[in-house]
Design an enzyme around this catalytic site. Structure first.
Site, PDB file in Angstrom:
ATOM      1  N   LEU A 152      11.464  -3.780   5.037  1.00  0.00           N
ATOM      2  CA  LEU A 152      11.588  -2.360   5.521  1.00  0.00           C
ATOM      3  C   LEU A 152      10.927  -2.029   6.743  1.00  0.00           C
ATOM      4  CD1 LEU A 152      11.145  -0.480   1.925  1.00  0.00           C
ATOM      5  CD2 LEU A 152      13.200  -0.624   3.437  1.00  0.00           C
ATOM      6  N   GLY A 178       3.605  -2.947   8.527  1.00  0.00           N
ATOM      7  CA  GLY A 178       2.312  -2.201   8.709  1.00  0.00           C
ATOM      8  C   GLY A 178       1.207  -2.696   9.331  1.00  0.00           C
ATOM      9  N   GLY A 179       0.214  -1.960   9.547  1.00  0.00           N
ATOM     10  CA  GLY A 179      -1.184  -2.668   9.656  1.00  0.00           C
ATOM     11  C   GLY A 179      -1.652  -3.595   8.720  1.00  0.00           C
ATOM     12  N   PHE A 180      -1.359  -3.510   7.566  1.00  0.00           N
ATOM     13  CA  PHE A 180      -1.875  -4.482   6.565  1.00  0.00           C
ATOM     14  C   PHE A 180      -0.829  -5.280   5.662  1.00  0.00           C
ATOM     15  CE2 PHE A 180      -5.289  -1.537   7.225  1.00  0.00           C
ATOM     16  CZ  PHE A 180      -6.306  -2.348   7.594  1.00  0.00           C
ATOM     17  N   ALA A 198       3.562  -6.418   4.957  1.00  0.00           N
ATOM     18  CA  ALA A 198       5.116  -5.990   5.222  1.00  0.00           C
ATOM     19  C   ALA A 198       5.622  -5.259   3.992  1.00  0.00           C
ATOM     20  CB  ALA A 198       5.851  -7.363   5.445  1.00  0.00           C
ATOM     21  N   ALA A 199       6.582  -4.353   4.174  1.00  0.00           N
ATOM     22  CA  ALA A 199       7.022  -3.867   2.701  1.00  0.00           C
ATOM     23  C   ALA A 199       8.461  -4.244   2.858  1.00  0.00           C
ATOM     24  CB  ALA A 199       6.995  -2.400   3.161  1.00  0.00           C
ATOM     25  N   LYS A 259       5.082  -4.382  -1.350  1.00  0.00           N
ATOM     26  CA  LYS A 259       4.320  -4.172  -0.256  1.00  0.00           C
ATOM     27  C   LYS A 259       3.483  -5.744  -0.491  1.00  0.00           C
ATOM     28  CE  LYS A 259       3.560   0.167   1.601  1.00  0.00           C
ATOM     29  NZ  LYS A 259       2.419   0.877   2.179  1.00  0.00           N
ATOM     30  N   ASP A 290      -4.360   9.029   7.127  1.00  0.00           N
ATOM     31  CA  ASP A 290      -3.487   8.571   7.840  1.00  0.00           C
ATOM     32  C   ASP A 290      -2.486   9.406   7.924  1.00  0.00           C
ATOM     33  OD1 ASP A 290      -2.677   6.940   9.916  1.00  0.00           O
ATOM     34  OD2 ASP A 290      -1.932   5.355   8.512  1.00  0.00           O
TER      35      ASP A 290
END
Ligand SMILES: Nc1ncnc2c1ncn2[C@@H]1O[C@H](COP(=O)(O)OP(=O)(O)OP(=O)(O)O)[C@@H](O)[C@H]1O
Length: 479
Positions: free
Chosen positions: A53, A56-58, A60-61, A78, A188
């Site tokens: 998907l 992100g910063g921390f 993968a999704a 995630k 955020d």
């Protein structure tokens, strides 16, 4: 059936298994491994990742299927996978944040249906396929929201109307109040973290940066760990200072500006005058909504609305704009709403229509032009009032004059009096002098002296105020 390898850096992550096309086998088949790197593919023995998907910063999704549910329910897996070369301390913080997302989601997601539910959280220890050294991964499985995030919607459909913005605010503020009531700050908020499902319900995503508030507003946590999105985050967060509910409210306002204009928030900020300048980029917006956004965008958290409930009270009804909110059939007074007062898994429903928008009187920053106008007016009024009252009432007249001028200044600070009111008051003052000249026996010399002195007073106060502003700017640029 295709299964995706979740090992970061796997060069051939797509794996195809014909036997998994049979649903009955799919439920019982033992673990499958990546043909390229040997990574286990059925995560936790249960989740089947099929599509990336995003990263992100921390981490993968992945979109995945839960093979242990009758309908092979879709879910989001995630994976904790920090980007870049993090040192041990940064890695530990990143891991903490990921685990925190799990803890927060487990709690909040089970209580509010506009927050995705947590299904599972587990580690996976596997040997690195090249070095054979053991590696640890963390997976967090959550409800899949089948819809579109607002950033994607903005790109696809273009800028949002005022009605759509009010609807976003209306729906997200209830969730935010719930989050804040649970001693959490999201930290955020941005369009990509608000997801709209196919029925029009809005969800708040990405609790990885959420901050647990362990103290009251009077004694907030002192250090923010620096997880935010530049442009959307307020000054206190950018400086790494304490964060508050008003921190999320600021980010919600910058989110609205982005959706209203299609421009990144940085482009709507006048860094020369150190203030927001978004209105020229919006063609049609009511004063009610503009004032709410302005107040949410004030630099100091204490000057903003203090809670999501307060904003909800001030918000015009989205029905006035033909808002498509299925849930908003009526409005409930949101004051002091607490977790226990909310239904367990539903957003608060609204019970009494409140079509009249309330326009708050925000204390927004003063621009340079405002400073000149306000100081000129105050200098002019102070001199005329004090001199003329002294003439009629002697010493007490001076005190009364000071009190009137102080009152006027306070009303300007509160923004109760705007520039039109000042023009009116100035005109009334001059008319009163003329009436005193014609009917009160005041000599023309005195009137012309008072008018001249008023103008000098105005010019003097403009000079003093500008000097103070210059000194202030100089000191702020040094410190
Ligand atoms: N529960 C969910 N349902 C549907 N899609 C989701 C869900 N959670 C995340 N996504 C989508 O997965 C993608 C990656 O999400 P993720 O939260 O990992 O990173 P991000 O929000 O894009 O970046 P960052 O963490 O830097 O803010 C995004 O496109 C997001 O919309």
């Amino acid at each position: 059936m295709e299964l995706l390898c979740t090992r970061p850096g796997c060069t051939r992550p797509e794996n195809s298994f014909a036997d998994l096309d049979d649903p009955s086998k799919l439920k019982t088949v033992p673990q499958k491994y990546c043909t390229n790197c040997g990574m286990p593919l059925i995560l936790g023995g249960r989740y089947l990742p099929s599509k990336l998907l995003g990263k992100g910063g921390f981490g993968a999704a992945f979109l995945a299927k839960d093979r242990f549910t009758p309908t092979m329910r879709s879910c989001v897996v995630k994976q904790f996978q920090p980007q870049g070369n993090l040192n041990a301390q940064a890695l530990a913080i990143a891991q903490q944040l990921f685990e925190r997302e799990a803890v927060i989601l487990e709690d909040l997601g089970s209580k509010h249906r506009q927050i995705p539910q947590l299904y599972a959280f587990f580690p996976l220890i596997v040997p690195n396929h090249l070095t054979k050294v053991e590696e640890q991964f963390f997976y967090l499985v959550q409800e899949f929201i089948d819809g579109e995030d607002l950033e994607t919607k903005l790109k696809r459909k273009g800028i949002f109307t005022e009605g759509e913005i009010i609807e976003v605010l209306d729906k997200i503020l209830w969730v935010l109040q719930f989050v804040h009531d649970n001693n959490c700050i999201h930290r955020d908020l941005k369009p990509s973290n608000i997801m709209r499902d196919k029925k029009g319900r809005l969800y708040l995503l990405d609790f990885g940066a959420v901050k647990q508030v362990t103290a009251t507003v009077g004694n907030p946590q002192k250090h923010s760990t620096g997880i935010f999105t530049a442009g959307f985050a307020p000054p206190e967060q950018m400086q790494g200072s304490a964060v508050y509910p008003a921190t999320d409210l600021y980010a919600l306002a910058t989110t609205c500006l982005n959706l209203l204009t299609g421009k990144p928030p940085e482009e709507l900020y006048d860094s020369y005058n150190n203030c927001w300048n978004w209105k020229p980029h919006v063609s049609n917006i009511s004063d009610g909504l503009a004032n709410i956004l302005d107040r949410l965008l004030l630099p100091s958290p204490k000057d903003r609305f203090q809670s999501a409930s307060e904003v909800l009270q001030a918000l015009p009804s989205s029905q006035l704009y033909g808002g498509s909110s299925g849930t908003k059939t009526s409005i409930q007074t949101p004051v002091n709403s607490t977790v226990s007062s909310l239904p367990p898994t539903s957003p608060p429903t609204i019970s009494v229509p409140n079509p009249s928008p309330i326009t708050p009187s925000p204390k927004k920053g003063f621009s340079s032009i405002d400073l000149i106008i306000y100081s000129g007016f105050n200098g002019f009024e102070a001199v005329i009032l004090i001199f003329s009252l002294k003439k009629f009432l002697a010493a007490p007249g001076v005190v009364i004059g000071f009190m009137i001028v102080s009152g006027l200044m306070y009303l300007q600070y509160r923004r109760t009096l705007d520039k039109k009111d000042l023009l009116l008051i100035g005109t009334i003052t001059v008319c009163a002098l003329m009436i005193a000249l014609v009917f009160g026996g005041l000599a023309w010399n005195s009137v012309s002296f008072l008018l001249m002195a008023g103008l000098v007073g105005g010019a003097g106060l403009i000079a003093v105020a500008s000097l103070f502003k210059l000194i202030y700017q100089l000191l702020s640029s040094i410190f």
